[in-house]
Design a protein around this motif. Sequence first.
Motif, PDB file in Angstrom:
ATOM      1  N   TYR A  10       0.847  -1.196   0.000  1.00  0.00           N
ATOM      2  CA  TYR A  10       0.000   0.000   0.000  1.00  0.00           C
ATOM      3  C   TYR A  10       0.884   1.248   0.000  1.00  0.00           C
ATOM      4  O   TYR A  10       1.684   1.446   0.917  1.00  0.00           O
ATOM      5  N   PHE A  11       0.727   2.086  -1.005  1.00  0.00           N
ATOM      6  CA  PHE A  11       1.435   3.360  -1.062  1.00  0.00           C
ATOM      7  C   PHE A  11       0.406   4.496  -0.990  1.00  0.00           C
ATOM      8  O   PHE A  11      -0.288   4.773  -1.972  1.00  0.00           O
ATOM      9  N   PRO A  12       0.271   5.163   0.155  1.00  0.00           N
ATOM     10  CA  PRO A  12      -0.672   6.289   0.245  1.00  0.00           C
ATOM     11  C   PRO A  12      -0.209   7.424  -0.650  1.00  0.00           C
ATOM     12  O   PRO A  12       0.994   7.663  -0.793  1.00  0.00           O
ATOM     13  N   VAL A  13      -1.167   8.114  -1.282  1.00  0.00           N
ATOM     14  CA  VAL A  13      -0.790   9.209  -2.173  1.00  0.00           C
ATOM     15  C   VAL A  13      -1.315  10.572  -1.730  1.00  0.00           C
ATOM     16  O   VAL A  13      -0.683  11.592  -1.985  1.00  0.00           O
ATOM     17  N   PHE A  14      -2.471  10.628  -1.062  1.00  0.00           N
ATOM     18  CA  PHE A  14      -2.984  11.905  -0.559  1.00  0.00           C
ATOM     19  C   PHE A  14      -4.216  11.695   0.311  1.00  0.00           C
ATOM     20  O   PHE A  14      -4.726  10.581   0.448  1.00  0.00           O
ATOM     21  N   LEU A  15      -4.714  12.804   0.894  1.00  0.00           N
ATOM     22  CA  LEU A  15      -5.967  12.847   1.644  1.00  0.00           C
ATOM     23  C   LEU A  15      -6.927  13.795   0.935  1.00  0.00           C
ATOM     24  O   LEU A  15      -6.502  14.632   0.136  1.00  0.00           O
ATOM     25  N   GLY A  16      -8.222  13.695   1.258  1.00  0.00           N
ATOM     26  CA  GLY A  16      -9.203  14.632   0.706  1.00  0.00           C
ATOM     27  C   GLY A  16     -10.563  14.436   1.349  1.00  0.00           C
ATOM     28  O   GLY A  16     -10.824  13.401   1.962  1.00  0.00           O
ATOM     29  N   PRO A  17     -11.451  15.442   1.239  1.00  0.00           N
ATOM     30  CA  PRO A  17     -12.760  15.346   1.878  1.00  0.00           C
ATOM     31  C   PRO A  17     -13.857  14.793   0.975  1.00  0.00           C
ATOM     32  O   PRO A  17     -13.824  14.967  -0.241  1.00  0.00           O
ATOM     33  N   ILE A  18     -14.822  14.145   1.599  1.00  0.00           N
ATOM     34  CA  ILE A  18     -16.057  13.738   0.934  1.00  0.00           C
ATOM     35  C   ILE A  18     -17.120  14.761   1.299  1.00  0.00           C
ATOM     36  O   ILE A  18     -17.442  14.931   2.484  1.00  0.00           O
ATOM     37  N   THR A  19     -17.636  15.444   0.319  1.00  0.00           N
ATOM     38  CA  THR A  19     -18.662  16.451   0.593  1.00  0.00           C
ATOM     39  C   THR A  19     -20.039  15.805   0.734  1.00  0.00           C
ATOM     40  O   THR A  19     -20.304  14.738   0.169  1.00  0.00           O
ATOM     41  N   ILE A  20     -20.913  16.461   1.483  1.00  0.00           N
ATOM     42  CA  ILE A  20     -22.342  16.148   1.471  1.00  0.00           C
ATOM     43  C   ILE A  20     -22.982  17.237   0.626  1.00  0.00           C
ATOM     44  O   ILE A  20     -23.279  18.335   1.101  1.00  0.00           O
ATOM     45  N   SER A  21     -23.140  16.948  -0.650  1.00  0.00           N
ATOM     46  CA  SER A  21     -23.625  17.931  -1.618  1.00  0.00           C
ATOM     47  C   SER A  21     -25.126  17.781  -1.823  1.00  0.00           C
ATOM     48  O   SER A  21     -25.674  16.676  -1.723  1.00  0.00           O
ATOM     49  N   TYR A  22     -25.784  18.890  -2.123  1.00  0.00           N
ATOM     50  CA  TYR A  22     -27.250  18.857  -2.261  1.00  0.00           C
ATOM     51  C   TYR A  22     -27.703  19.907  -3.261  1.00  0.00           C
ATOM     52  O   TYR A  22     -26.948  20.820  -3.627  1.00  0.00           O
ATOM     53  N   ASN A  23     -28.944  19.799  -3.683  1.00  0.00           N
ATOM     54  CA  ASN A  23     -29.531  20.707  -4.664  1.00  0.00           C
ATOM     55  C   ASN A  23     -30.782  21.353  -4.071  1.00  0.00           C
ATOM     56  O   ASN A  23     -31.879  20.812  -4.147  1.00  0.00           O
ATOM     57  N   ALA A  46     -32.101  16.730  -4.364  1.00  0.00           N
ATOM     58  CA  ALA A  46     -31.176  15.597  -4.229  1.00  0.00           C
ATOM     59  C   ALA A  46     -30.078  15.897  -3.212  1.00  0.00           C
ATOM     60  O   ALA A  46     -29.711  17.055  -2.983  1.00  0.00           O
ATOM     61  N   ILE A  47     -29.538  14.837  -2.627  1.00  0.00           N
ATOM     62  CA  ILE A  47     -28.382  14.920  -1.741  1.00  0.00           C
ATOM     63  C   ILE A  47     -27.518  13.686  -1.967  1.00  0.00           C
ATOM     64  O   ILE A  47     -28.041  12.593  -2.226  1.00  0.00           O
ATOM     65  N   GLY A  48     -26.208  13.862  -1.926  1.00  0.00           N
ATOM     66  CA  GLY A  48     -25.321  12.726  -2.147  1.00  0.00           C
ATOM     67  C   GLY A  48     -23.937  12.991  -1.578  1.00  0.00           C
ATOM     68  O   GLY A  48     -23.632  14.103  -1.139  1.00  0.00           O
ATOM     69  N   TYR A  49     -23.113  11.965  -1.581  1.00  0.00           N
ATOM     70  CA  TYR A  49     -21.738  12.077  -1.091  1.00  0.00           C
ATOM     71  C   TYR A  49     -20.798  12.062  -2.307  1.00  0.00           C
ATOM     72  O   TYR A  49     -20.824  11.135  -3.111  1.00  0.00           O
ATOM     73  N   VAL A  50     -19.999  13.116  -2.429  1.00  0.00           N
ATOM     74  CA  VAL A  50     -19.155  13.306  -3.613  1.00  0.00           C
ATOM     75  C   VAL A  50     -17.808  13.865  -3.159  1.00  0.00           C
ATOM     76  O   VAL A  50     -17.762  14.745  -2.291  1.00  0.00           O
ATOM     77  N   ASP A  51     -16.726  13.385  -3.746  1.00  0.00           N
ATOM     78  CA  ASP A  51     -15.428  13.959  -3.389  1.00  0.00           C
ATOM     79  C   ASP A  51     -15.400  15.444  -3.758  1.00  0.00           C
ATOM     80  O   ASP A  51     -16.095  15.904  -4.659  1.00  0.00           O
ATOM     81  N   TYR A  52     -14.600  16.186  -3.025  1.00  0.00           N
ATOM     82  CA  TYR A  52     -14.566  17.642  -3.124  1.00  0.00           C
ATOM     83  C   TYR A  52     -14.290  18.126  -4.546  1.00  0.00           C
ATOM     84  O   TYR A  52     -14.908  19.075  -5.029  1.00  0.00           O
ATOM     85  N   ALA A  53     -13.366  17.481  -5.224  1.00  0.00           N
ATOM     86  CA  ALA A  53     -12.991  17.929  -6.563  1.00  0.00           C
ATOM     87  C   ALA A  53     -14.147  17.863  -7.532  1.00  0.00           C
ATOM     88  O   ALA A  53     -14.408  18.798  -8.274  1.00  0.00           O
ATOM     89  N   ASP A  54     -14.840  16.726  -7.544  1.00  0.00           N
ATOM     90  CA  ASP A  54     -15.976  16.591  -8.453  1.00  0.00           C
ATOM     91  C   ASP A  54     -17.115  17.514  -8.059  1.00  0.00           C
ATOM     92  O   ASP A  54     -17.831  18.034  -8.919  1.00  0.00           O
ATOM     93  N   ALA A  55     -17.306  17.714  -6.756  1.00  0.00           N
ATOM     94  CA  ALA A  55     -18.351  18.634  -6.293  1.00  0.00           C
ATOM     95  C   ALA A  55     -18.060  20.060  -6.765  1.00  0.00           C
ATOM     96  O   ALA A  55     -18.944  20.768  -7.256  1.00  0.00           O
ATOM     97  N   LYS A  56     -16.792  20.477  -6.631  1.00  0.00           N
ATOM     98  CA  LYS A  56     -16.410  21.818  -7.077  1.00  0.00           C
ATOM     99  C   LYS A  56     -16.521  21.941  -8.591  1.00  0.00           C
ATOM    100  O   LYS A  56     -17.017  22.945  -9.107  1.00  0.00           O
ATOM    101  N   ALA A  57     -16.054  20.924  -9.297  1.00  0.00           N
ATOM    102  CA  ALA A  57     -16.087  20.973 -10.763  1.00  0.00           C
ATOM    103  C   ALA A  57     -17.514  21.036 -11.291  1.00  0.00           C
ATOM    104  O   ALA A  57     -17.766  21.633 -12.337  1.00  0.00           O
ATOM    105  N   SER A  58     -18.443  20.435 -10.545  1.00  0.00           N
ATOM    106  CA  SER A  58     -19.852  20.415 -10.969  1.00  0.00           C
ATOM    107  C   SER A  58     -20.636  21.608 -10.440  1.00  0.00           C
ATOM    108  O   SER A  58     -21.832  21.740 -10.723  1.00  0.00           O
TER     109      SER A  58
END
Length: 367
Positions: A126-139, A244-256
Amino acid sequence: MQLRRRPKVLSAGIACVATALSVAACSSSSSPTTTSTSTSTATATSTSAALTGTLNGSGSTFQTTYQEAAIASFKSVQPGMTVNYGSGGSGKGRSDLASGVVNYAGSDSPIPSSEMSSFNGKTVLYFPVFLGPITISYNLSSLSKPLNLDATVIADIFQGKITTWNNSAITALNSGVTLPSTPITLAVRSDSSGTTQNFSLYLETAAKSTWTLGSNSIIKWPSTARAGNGNGGVASIIKSTPGAIGYVDYADAKASGLTFASVKNSSGNYIAPSPTSASVAGDGITVASNLTFHAVDSSEAQAYPITYQSWVLVYATQPNANDANMLKAWIGYLIGSGQSMLDSLGYAPLPSSIKTMAQAQLSKITS
């Protein structure tokens, strides 16, 4: 051991495509390759020799933005190497590695016990590469400010117990906010996902007395949930579905362009997902000898509580020296000078202590 806090962080996503395995012969050179890139000086490879051949990887959609950027940058370090990465979820990456389809896998969670037999007793590093948040995104376009949510309310929403936005449990956390009676639509992952694994682990950890669906890369969600493939698929459902509400990584949430909640952490503070708050979550977590760990529900006062991590998985023993050397060079770049581009991509770089451990482990890749 404990990870030390580092300043900035966070996430993003999009992918390259995976191709079938092909490896060319290795050729050596007498001088090291230290070509500079636009993001960093590329010096952190495990070998100075010029290498030739192809590496294929697949898996975590959380990793794809970093993989894509690093692949482009690494070409200046090892111009004779080709690296491909196809997203599809952590489960697919592990399955592809087990079946020999790829040289390495991206995974946001360790190999589950149910999958261990498919690796036929081979040692996986196992080689860790980074950390990041899971957003609770909603509309919810009518709201004047982002919502506050806590683990208990999130658990009841995703178990289908809270079904409308004006439920008293949500309004109690959002004084002064007028919430609509709009029905809640759950947006979840359809694929075997490390994001799902870590999101459900958070709920299992932070909402012990409430959460009943367990922690796994695939969860049996309420039948009314809508499922999408990858973080991008979930983000698309949220963006196109009012309520809608869902769990999405921060990058995809920001990009969307999604809106996401601040989440109450174990210190009682509502923290928004961000590079900084994800980085803080790395402080104080325990790292196992095989470099596995989790960063959810951190005890740090300013930590975002739904922070997760991602690894590159490889077999310790490779079929030939060229494969071993290429993997050392590529992974050495990801955990070395490639880390300098993470902040701009929205990810959290590795804390120095775990980065050192990961680099020391490169010598375990042999042929």
